[in-house]
Design a protein around this motif. Sequence first.
Motif, PDB file in Angstrom:
ATOM      1  N   GLY A  89       3.877 -19.085  -3.260  1.00 28.81           N
ATOM      2  CA  GLY A  89       2.576 -18.688  -2.035  1.00 28.81           C
ATOM      3  C   GLY A  89       3.048 -19.760  -1.136  1.00 28.81           C
ATOM      4  O   GLY A  89       2.885 -18.035  -0.037  1.00 28.81           O
ATOM      5  N   LYS A  90       3.829 -19.896  -0.739  1.00 26.97           N
ATOM      6  CA  LYS A  90       3.844 -20.736   0.383  1.00 26.97           C
ATOM      7  C   LYS A  90       5.899 -19.734   0.854  1.00 26.97           C
ATOM      8  O   LYS A  90       5.046 -19.862   2.764  1.00 26.97           O
ATOM      9  CB  LYS A  90       4.613 -22.055   0.664  1.00 26.97           C
ATOM     10  N   ILE A  91       5.979 -19.382   0.257  1.00 25.70           N
ATOM     11  CA  ILE A  91       7.500 -18.969   0.461  1.00 25.70           C
ATOM     12  C   ILE A  91       7.205 -17.013   0.658  1.00 25.70           C
ATOM     13  O   ILE A  91       7.512 -16.607   1.637  1.00 25.70           O
ATOM     14  CB  ILE A  91       8.320 -19.044  -0.565  1.00 25.70           C
ATOM     15  N   VAL A  92       6.275 -16.386   0.407  1.00 28.01           N
ATOM     16  CA  VAL A  92       5.938 -14.713   0.179  1.00 28.01           C
ATOM     17  C   VAL A  92       4.599 -15.053   1.009  1.00 28.01           C
ATOM     18  O   VAL A  92       4.255 -13.683   1.276  1.00 28.01           O
ATOM     19  CB  VAL A  92       5.856 -14.134  -1.108  1.00 28.01           C
ATOM     20  N   ALA A 223      12.297 -12.176  -0.875  1.00 30.91           N
ATOM     21  CA  ALA A 223      11.849 -13.933  -1.185  1.00 30.91           C
ATOM     22  C   ALA A 223      13.120 -14.891  -0.990  1.00 30.91           C
ATOM     23  O   ALA A 223      13.538 -15.133  -1.695  1.00 30.91           O
ATOM     24  CB  ALA A 223      11.543 -13.978  -2.517  1.00 30.91           C
ATOM     25  N   GLY A 224      12.329 -16.118  -0.297  1.00 29.60           N
ATOM     26  CA  GLY A 224      13.424 -17.449  -0.499  1.00 29.60           C
ATOM     27  C   GLY A 224      14.528 -17.249   1.011  1.00 29.60           C
ATOM     28  O   GLY A 224      15.363 -17.982   1.109  1.00 29.60           O
ATOM     29  N   ASN A 225      13.993 -15.437   1.813  1.00 28.58           N
ATOM     30  CA  ASN A 225      15.587 -15.323   2.443  1.00 28.58           C
ATOM     31  C   ASN A 225      14.445 -14.948   4.056  1.00 28.58           C
ATOM     32  O   ASN A 225      15.273 -15.111   5.201  1.00 28.58           O
ATOM     33  CB  ASN A 225      16.102 -13.630   2.370  1.00 28.58           C
ATOM     34  N   ILE A 226      13.644 -13.947   4.004  1.00 27.20           N
ATOM     35  CA  ILE A 226      12.814 -14.097   5.250  1.00 27.20           C
ATOM     36  C   ILE A 226      11.456 -14.205   5.243  1.00 27.20           C
ATOM     37  O   ILE A 226      10.574 -15.055   3.698  1.00 27.20           O
ATOM     38  CB  ILE A 226      12.374 -12.270   5.383  1.00 27.20           C
ATOM     39  N   ALA A 238       3.574  -6.962  -5.351  1.00 23.74           N
ATOM     40  CA  ALA A 238       5.233  -7.351  -5.607  1.00 23.74           C
ATOM     41  C   ALA A 238       5.919  -7.775  -6.060  1.00 23.74           C
ATOM     42  O   ALA A 238       5.003  -9.023  -6.706  1.00 23.74           O
ATOM     43  CB  ALA A 238       5.602  -8.006  -3.649  1.00 23.74           C
ATOM     44  N   ALA A 239       6.615  -7.798  -6.341  1.00 23.15           N
ATOM     45  CA  ALA A 239       8.107  -8.220  -7.411  1.00 23.15           C
ATOM     46  C   ALA A 239       9.417  -8.524  -6.640  1.00 23.15           C
ATOM     47  O   ALA A 239       9.375  -8.338  -5.530  1.00 23.15           O
ATOM     48  CB  ALA A 239       8.542  -7.058  -8.569  1.00 23.15           C
ATOM     49  N   TRP A 240       9.799  -9.866  -7.122  1.00 18.63           N
ATOM     50  CA  TRP A 240      11.136 -10.477  -6.438  1.00 18.63           C
ATOM     51  C   TRP A 240      11.189 -11.188  -8.152  1.00 18.63           C
ATOM     52  O   TRP A 240      10.696 -12.115  -8.871  1.00 18.63           O
ATOM     53  CB  TRP A 240      11.025 -11.268  -5.691  1.00 18.63           C
ATOM     54  N   CYS A 241      12.998 -11.099  -8.006  1.00 22.53           N
ATOM     55  CA  CYS A 241      13.661 -11.902  -8.748  1.00 22.53           C
ATOM     56  C   CYS A 241      13.921 -13.205  -8.076  1.00 22.53           C
ATOM     57  O   CYS A 241      14.126 -13.683  -7.078  1.00 22.53           O
ATOM     58  CB  CYS A 241      14.778 -11.579  -9.233  1.00 22.53           C
ATOM     59  N   SER A 242      14.285 -14.287  -9.249  1.00 21.29           N
ATOM     60  CA  SER A 242      14.479 -15.331  -8.198  1.00 21.29           C
ATOM     61  C   SER A 242      15.685 -16.195  -8.642  1.00 21.29           C
ATOM     62  O   SER A 242      16.141 -17.618  -8.411  1.00 21.29           O
ATOM     63  CB  SER A 242      13.826 -16.810  -9.619  1.00 21.29           C
ATOM     64  N   TYR A 243      16.625 -15.190  -8.867  1.00 19.29           N
ATOM     65  CA  TYR A 243      18.260 -16.110  -8.981  1.00 19.29           C
ATOM     66  C   TYR A 243      19.157 -15.491  -7.880  1.00 19.29           C
ATOM     67  O   TYR A 243      19.660 -16.161  -7.923  1.00 19.29           O
ATOM     68  CB  TYR A 243      18.954 -15.064 -10.746  1.00 19.29           C
ATOM     69  N   LYS A 244      18.704 -15.462  -7.153  1.00 16.37           N
ATOM     70  CA  LYS A 244      19.448 -14.798  -5.474  1.00 16.37           C
ATOM     71  C   LYS A 244      19.071 -16.113  -5.053  1.00 16.37           C
ATOM     72  O   LYS A 244      19.666 -17.096  -5.098  1.00 16.37           O
ATOM     73  CB  LYS A 244      18.723 -13.989  -5.150  1.00 16.37           C
ATOM     74  N   TYR A 245      18.826 -15.959  -3.973  1.00 11.89           N
ATOM     75  CA  TYR A 245      18.003 -17.299  -2.759  1.00 11.89           C
ATOM     76  C   TYR A 245      17.206 -18.177  -2.913  1.00 11.89           C
ATOM     77  O   TYR A 245      17.646 -19.322  -2.866  1.00 11.89           O
ATOM     78  CB  TYR A 245      17.785 -16.368  -1.157  1.00 11.89           C
ATOM     79  N   MET A 246      17.045 -18.149  -4.868  1.00  9.00           N
ATOM     80  CA  MET A 246      15.888 -19.570  -5.109  1.00  9.00           C
ATOM     81  C   MET A 246      16.571 -20.050  -6.581  1.00  9.00           C
ATOM     82  O   MET A 246      16.374 -21.125  -6.665  1.00  9.00           O
ATOM     83  CB  MET A 246      14.072 -18.828  -5.204  1.00  9.00           C
ATOM     84  N   ASN A 247      17.826 -19.535  -6.387  1.00 13.38           N
ATOM     85  CA  ASN A 247      18.756 -20.188  -7.421  1.00 13.38           C
ATOM     86  C   ASN A 247      18.253 -20.503  -8.423  1.00 13.38           C
ATOM     87  O   ASN A 247      18.188 -22.088  -9.456  1.00 13.38           O
ATOM     88  CB  ASN A 247      19.185 -21.628  -6.031  1.00 13.38           C
ATOM     89  N   SER A 248      17.798 -19.884  -9.651  1.00 16.60           N
ATOM     90  CA  SER A 248      17.048 -19.975 -10.561  1.00 16.60           C
ATOM     91  C   SER A 248      17.613 -20.032 -12.168  1.00 16.60           C
ATOM     92  O   SER A 248      17.530 -20.891 -12.690  1.00 16.60           O
ATOM     93  CB  SER A 248      15.926 -19.422 -11.107  1.00 16.60           C
ATOM     94  N   GLY A 249      19.076 -19.209 -11.960  1.00 16.83           N
ATOM     95  CA  GLY A 249      19.352 -19.414 -12.864  1.00 16.83           C
ATOM     96  C   GLY A 249      20.182 -17.616 -13.023  1.00 16.83           C
ATOM     97  O   GLY A 249      19.302 -16.844 -12.920  1.00 16.83           O
ATOM     98  N   PRO A 250      21.131 -17.257 -13.892  1.00 18.69           N
ATOM     99  CA  PRO A 250      21.271 -15.698 -14.065  1.00 18.69           C
ATOM    100  C   PRO A 250      20.227 -15.468 -14.888  1.00 18.69           C
ATOM    101  O   PRO A 250      19.636 -15.826 -15.618  1.00 18.69           O
ATOM    102  CB  PRO A 250      22.655 -15.579 -14.411  1.00 18.69           C
ATOM    103  N   GLY A 251      19.349 -14.064 -14.222  1.00 18.32           N
ATOM    104  CA  GLY A 251      18.484 -13.669 -15.211  1.00 18.32           C
ATOM    105  C   GLY A 251      17.622 -13.812 -15.158  1.00 18.32           C
ATOM    106  O   GLY A 251      17.043 -13.636 -15.809  1.00 18.32           O
ATOM    107  N   ASN A 252      16.814 -15.249 -14.239  1.00 23.48           N
ATOM    108  CA  ASN A 252      15.630 -15.689 -14.684  1.00 23.48           C
ATOM    109  C   ASN A 252      14.524 -14.954 -14.198  1.00 23.48           C
ATOM    110  O   ASN A 252      14.341 -13.951 -14.123  1.00 23.48           O
ATOM    111  CB  ASN A 252      15.772 -16.645 -13.696  1.00 23.48           C
ATOM    112  N   ALA A 253      13.439 -15.658 -14.473  1.00 26.53           N
ATOM    113  CA  ALA A 253      12.327 -14.989 -14.366  1.00 26.53           C
ATOM    114  C   ALA A 253      12.006 -14.332 -13.236  1.00 26.53           C
ATOM    115  O   ALA A 253      12.233 -14.809 -11.928  1.00 26.53           O
ATOM    116  CB  ALA A 253      11.296 -15.943 -14.840  1.00 26.53           C
ATOM    117  N   SER A 254      10.700 -13.706 -13.080  1.00 26.26           N
ATOM    118  CA  SER A 254      10.626 -12.838 -11.734  1.00 26.26           C
ATOM    119  C   SER A 254       9.005 -13.365 -10.973  1.00 26.26           C
ATOM    120  O   SER A 254       7.914 -13.346 -12.354  1.00 26.26           O
ATOM    121  CB  SER A 254      10.605 -11.775 -11.792  1.00 26.26           C
ATOM    122  N   GLY A 322      10.623 -26.493   3.363  1.00 27.25           N
ATOM    123  CA  GLY A 322       9.796 -25.501   4.112  1.00 27.25           C
ATOM    124  C   GLY A 322      10.714 -24.488   4.446  1.00 27.25           C
ATOM    125  O   GLY A 322      11.801 -24.279   4.893  1.00 27.25           O
ATOM    126  N   MET A 323       9.786 -22.673   3.906  1.00 28.64           N
ATOM    127  CA  MET A 323      10.347 -21.749   4.686  1.00 28.64           C
ATOM    128  C   MET A 323      10.978 -21.986   6.543  1.00 28.64           C
ATOM    129  O   MET A 323      11.623 -21.246   6.711  1.00 28.64           O
ATOM    130  CB  MET A 323       9.627 -19.727   4.836  1.00 28.64           C
TER     131      MET A 323
END
Length: 427
Positions: A89-92, A223-226, A238-254, A322-323
Motif C-alpha cells: 500500500g505504501k509503494i502504490v 510499481a517500485g519505480n515511480i 490496477a495490477a503489477w508484477c513483482s519481479y522487476k523493480y521489486m526483485n521477487s524472482g522470475p515469474g513471481n506473484a502479482s 521507503g519510496m
Amino acid sequence: MNFKNTREFARELDAQDKLFKYRNEFIFPKVNGKQVIYFVGNSLGLQPKSAQKYVNEVMTDWAELAVEGHFYAEKSWWDYHERFSEKLGKIVGANASEVTVMNTLTVNLHLLMVSFYRPSGKRYKIICEEKAFPSDQYMISSQVRYHGYDPSDAIVEIKKRDGENNFRTEDVIEKIREVGDECALVLIGGVNYYTGQVFDMEKITKAGHEAGAFVGWDLAHAAGNIELKLSEWNVDFAAWCSYKYMNSGPGNASGCFINKKYHNKKDIPRFEGWWGHNKERRFLMEQEFQPEPTANAWQISNAPILSLAPYLASLEMFDEVGMPALIEKRDKIVAYLEFILHEIDKEVESTFEIITPADQSERGTQLSVFLHGEGREIFKYLMDNGVITDWREPNVIRLAPAPFYCSYENMYEFGQILKTGILNKKK
C-alpha cells in the motif's frame, strides 16, 4: 549539480549515497570474474541475499510441521498474503485493504476484467496505447472477442504524433472524450515499457471517469519505480508484477489494487474461490460465497507460499528504505547516466537519441537509447564486457539503473565500455 565524467567524481557520489550499502544486500552475476553492471531491473531484479532465508523458513516449516504450517508456522500460511498489504500500500499509494497479492500479472488482469470490463449497449470500447506490451494486447483482444466484439472495432488505440517518440497527455484525454459514451474501459500501461515514459495517471483517470468508463492501469514497469497515488487518483483497479523493480524472482506473484468503493459487495461480477470467502468462516465450507470486505475478496486459491517468500524478503527492504529515498536516488542516478551518455556521444562523434522524456516528472528509472548508426553488435559488445542491458528492435537499448543496487561508478564504467566498443568498431 554539475556532473563530471570521471571515476573520482562518480566515487564521490557513491560516498554520499545513503543507499549505497544496499548493493551488498544483492547477488550480482559475474562476467570474466567481475560483478556485472546490471541495467535490467526493469526486466528481472537481482536476487536479494535475504530471499534464500525466507524460502528456507517455509521449507523448514513444511518439513517440520507439514499441514500444520498453515496455522502454526511463525509466518502462518493461511494469512501469509496479508503481510503484503500494508507494505505494498505504501509503494502504490493505497490503503492496505485495497491491495492483495495473487496469481501472475496477466492472469490478474483477466480476472479484474470480469469486474471492470462490462460492455453493455453502445458502451463496449476499450482505450489503450498503441504498441502496448504484447501480453496486454493479447489479453485485451481476447477479452473483447470473448464478449462477442471485433477487436478492430472495440479496441481504440491512442497514437503518438508523427515524428514523436512519446504520447501527449492532451491526445490521450482528447481520444477519451472522442470515444465518449462508447468507452467502457481505459486500460493503459502506467510506464511505457519501450520508452520509459510515465503517463499522467491522475489526469487520464479523471478523464476516463468523466466519460463514464472504468479506468485501470498495468503497473508492471511502475510499481517500485515511480510515485503512485492510486487511492488519491481514484483509480478503479490496477495490477503489477513483482519481479522487476521489486526483485521477487522470475515469474513471481502479482499485486492487485481494487478501489475500496467496490469492496464488500456481493453483486459485483467476479470470479470467486474459497480464499476470497470471509476468512473467519472459510473453513466452515459454506455453500454461499461471503466476500472478504477487502481486495482479498478477489483471491481465488490459497496463496503460493514458496513464491511469496522471496517477495516478502524484498518488501522488507522497501519498507525499511521507503519510496521517497529510492525516488531521490533514482532521479540523481538517471540524470548522471543521461549526462554520461551525452558526454560519450560527443567523444565518439556518434548519435545517441534518448527517446525517454527529458522531463524527470515523465520518466522513472529507465532510459531508452536509440543508437543511430550502431547495430546489434554494440549490444553484444556490452554484454560480453559485463554490461547486462536490454535490446529492443529496431535499434534501442534500455538502461534501467535500479537505485537499490546500481552505483554511480557503474554509470561511469558503462560510459567507458560503450566508448571503447564504438571506437573499436570504427577502426
